[in-house]
Design a protein around this motif. Structure first.
Motif, PDB file in Angstrom:
ATOM      1  N   GLY A  13       0.615  -1.448   0.169  1.00 55.80           N
ATOM      2  CA  GLY A  13       0.069  -0.038   0.094  1.00 55.80           C
ATOM      3  C   GLY A  13       0.853   1.232   0.010  1.00 55.80           C
ATOM      4  N   ARG A  14       2.138   1.277   0.198  1.00 56.92           N
ATOM      5  CA  ARG A  14       2.984   2.332   0.161  1.00 56.92           C
ATOM      6  C   ARG A  14       2.931   3.286  -0.960  1.00 56.92           C
ATOM      7  N   THR A  15       2.871   2.485  -2.154  1.00 57.15           N
ATOM      8  CA  THR A  15       3.179   3.442  -3.579  1.00 57.15           C
ATOM      9  C   THR A  15       1.821   3.095  -4.367  1.00 57.15           C
ATOM     10  N   ILE A  21       1.681   6.084 -10.178  1.00 57.22           N
ATOM     11  CA  ILE A  21       1.144   4.880 -10.340  1.00 57.22           C
ATOM     12  C   ILE A  21      -0.171   4.923 -10.981  1.00 57.22           C
ATOM     13  N   ARG A  22      -0.977   5.720 -10.381  1.00 63.03           N
ATOM     14  CA  ARG A  22      -2.469   5.716 -10.813  1.00 63.03           C
ATOM     15  C   ARG A  22      -2.527   6.324 -12.324  1.00 63.03           C
ATOM     16  N   ALA A  23      -1.713   7.370 -12.652  1.00 65.45           N
ATOM     17  CA  ALA A  23      -1.613   8.092 -14.189  1.00 65.45           C
ATOM     18  C   ALA A  23      -1.102   6.853 -14.874  1.00 65.45           C
ATOM     19  N   PRO A 150       7.087   6.411  -5.265  1.00 69.02           N
ATOM     20  CA  PRO A 150       7.498   5.220  -5.957  1.00 69.02           C
ATOM     21  C   PRO A 150       8.792   5.486  -6.548  1.00 69.02           C
ATOM     22  N   LEU A 151       9.660   4.338  -6.731  1.00 69.55           N
ATOM     23  CA  LEU A 151      10.840   3.972  -7.483  1.00 69.55           C
ATOM     24  C   LEU A 151      10.649   3.556  -8.788  1.00 69.55           C
ATOM     25  N   ILE A 152      11.200   4.133  -9.970  1.00 73.62           N
ATOM     26  CA  ILE A 152      11.242   3.687 -11.224  1.00 73.62           C
ATOM     27  C   ILE A 152      12.311   2.821 -11.395  1.00 73.62           C
ATOM     28  N   GLY A 153      12.013   1.596 -11.961  1.00 72.05           N
ATOM     29  CA  GLY A 153      13.365   0.886 -12.276  1.00 72.05           C
ATOM     30  C   GLY A 153      13.439   0.728 -13.964  1.00 72.05           C
ATOM     31  N   ALA A 211      11.120  -1.828  -6.897  1.00 73.14           N
ATOM     32  CA  ALA A 211      10.872  -0.463  -7.938  1.00 73.14           C
ATOM     33  C   ALA A 211       9.271  -0.695  -7.917  1.00 73.14           C
ATOM     34  N   SER A 212       8.532   0.204  -8.174  1.00 76.88           N
ATOM     35  CA  SER A 212       6.877   0.301  -8.459  1.00 76.88           C
ATOM     36  C   SER A 212       6.659   0.349  -9.968  1.00 76.88           C
ATOM     37  N   ALA A 213       7.532   0.643 -10.833  1.00 71.42           N
ATOM     38  CA  ALA A 213       7.076   0.746 -12.115  1.00 71.42           C
ATOM     39  C   ALA A 213       8.651   0.573 -12.900  1.00 71.42           C
ATOM     40  N   ALA A 214       8.270   0.441 -14.094  1.00 71.20           N
ATOM     41  CA  ALA A 214       9.597   0.108 -14.733  1.00 71.20           C
ATOM     42  C   ALA A 214       9.507   0.862 -16.349  1.00 71.20           C
ATOM     43  N   GLN A 215      10.619   1.473 -16.860  1.00 70.03           N
ATOM     44  CA  GLN A 215      10.675   2.018 -17.865  1.00 70.03           C
ATOM     45  C   GLN A 215      11.793   1.476 -18.736  1.00 70.03           C
TER      46      GLN A 215
END
Ligand code: 1CP
Length: 358
Positions: A13-15, A21-23, A150-153, A211-215
């Motif tokens: 639930g942190r991020t 993340i919602r976007a 959030p951290l992006i990986g 990490a909470s998202a990835a690019q």
């Protein structure tokens, strides 16, 4: 059940409700969340001080230093995301490939990969899971300190990495890489397969560590025709992303000069597409079919203009971003080394003030 551990920031639930993340998941936010590609790095005096006397790739593999550098722009600018401080060539180095980053130039390979024998030699290198330990430790340390941000990986896409491997260093037109692709498709396929798997493993390590998202950065894909991209490159980017799909984190796909291949980049299977400064976001959204989150795309050159010009350019980007279901604000490429960091802080303040409703 996601393959992430229960104490991952997206699951505990942190991020999961963070604006970024919602976007990325397609939910429009009151104003666009913002981060900057290359937000860590030479534009920050605190970065230059910390890096003094430490080689670039060594700093990436020192968990404490990588973590501190990742946090610097979050503290200074108040951006809505951190991006892990590392480099796209780290998985090559961790596989035992002789690569270095030459200051002021970029990644340089000791032995460029030019023919079938070179590709075979490259494929004899493997990325052992243990080798990724410094990356995982750096991510864990960073996430502990980020709280709800959030951290992006990230990872380099196979084509962009292959461009360095074949050329042996930075190049303008990636002619040798494109030549191998056309002249020796079998070696090209073998090269892209290996690259997709090591870069996919690098991305997976960052996501599993927190990490909470990835690019996926396919920075140089713009040098390809749409036909070549679709025939010889897209499958490998899909293959790299296949390494992390089961984790169900938002995925972003970015490249430079990619106006003609935006729909193909979306078809790699991502939640959001990063757009460079050449294609206005309303046009990009139209090309993407109107149902995908867009990320971008202030021209980095504008950062050196007087503030009123920067401000109206930022508002224009936000305005055009309304054409998409959701928008994450960014530059159209990385922060230039000589950018004035106070301008970046001011852009974040402007976006967070609500003056630019999305
Ligand atoms: O803040 C952040 O964005 C995180 C750090 C980061 C990222 C995401 C770095 C640190 N590198 C990258 C990715 C990366 N590396 C890309 C994709 C993004 C992009 O298109 O900018 C690419 C193409 C590279 C390759 C690379 N590494 C270059 C470009 C060379 C060229 O071909 O023009 C360079 C200059 C590097 C070195 C590098 N990586 C990162 C930094 C801060 C630096 C400069 C360090 C130094 O010279 O000391």
């Amino acid at each position: 059940m996601s393959a992430l551990s229960a104490n991952h920031p997206l699951l505990d639930g942190r991020t999961s409700d963070a604006p970024l993340i919602r976007a990325y998941r397609g939910e429009r936010q009151p104003s666009p969340p913002v981060w900057f590609m290359r937000q860590a790095g030479r534009s920050l005096p605190e970065y230059r001080e910390l890096r003094e006397g430490v080689a670039m790739l060594d700093s990436c593999l020192d968990p404490e230093m990588a973590s501190e550098i990742t946090l610097q722009p979050v503290r200074r600018h108040g951006v809505d995301a951190a991006i892990f401080f590392s480099d796209i060539v780290i998985p090559l180095k961790l596989s035992g490939v002789a690569v270095d980053i030459v200051p002021g130039r970029g990644p340089v390979l000791e032995s460029p990969v030019r023919d079938a024998a070179d590709v075979r030699a490259l494929r004899s290198h493997t990325l052992e899971p243990d080798a990724l330990a410094p990356v995982e430790a750096g991510v864990r340390r960073t996430v502990e300190q980020l709280g709800t941000t959030p951290l992006i990986g990230f990872a380099g896409a196979p084509f962009t990495l292959a461009a360095y491997l074949v050329e042996g260093g930075p190049s303008k037109d990636h002619l040798r890489a494109r030549a191998m692709m056309r002249a020796d498709p079998e070696s090209w396929r073998a090269l892209m397969e290996w690259t997709a798997d090591v870069t996919g493993a690098f991305l997976r390590a960052q996501l599993q560590a927190g990490a909470s998202a990835a690019q996926l950065f396919d920075s140089w894909a713009g040098s390809l025709s749409p036909h070549d991209y679709e025939e010889s490159v897209l499958w490998a980017s899909r293959r790299a992303l296949d390494h992390v799909r089961d984790l169900e984190v938002p995925l972003v796909h970015f490249g430079v000069g990619t106006g003609e291949i935006l729909p193909a980049m979306l078809s790699a299977g991502v939640d959001a597409v990063g757009v460079d400064w050449r294609t206005p976001l309303d046009e990009a959204s139209r090309r993407l079919g109107g149902s995908t989150t867009v990320q971008g795309n202030l021209d980095p050159a504008i950062l050196s203009a007087p503030w009123p010009i920067v401000e109206s350019a930022v508002l224009d980007v936000v305005d055009r971003g309304r054409a998409a279901p959701a928008h994450v604000f960014n530059l159209g490429h990385g922060v230039p080394a000589d950018a004035d960091p106070s301008v970046l802080t001011r852009i974040v303040e402007l976006l967070h003030s609500g003056a630019a409703r999305s």
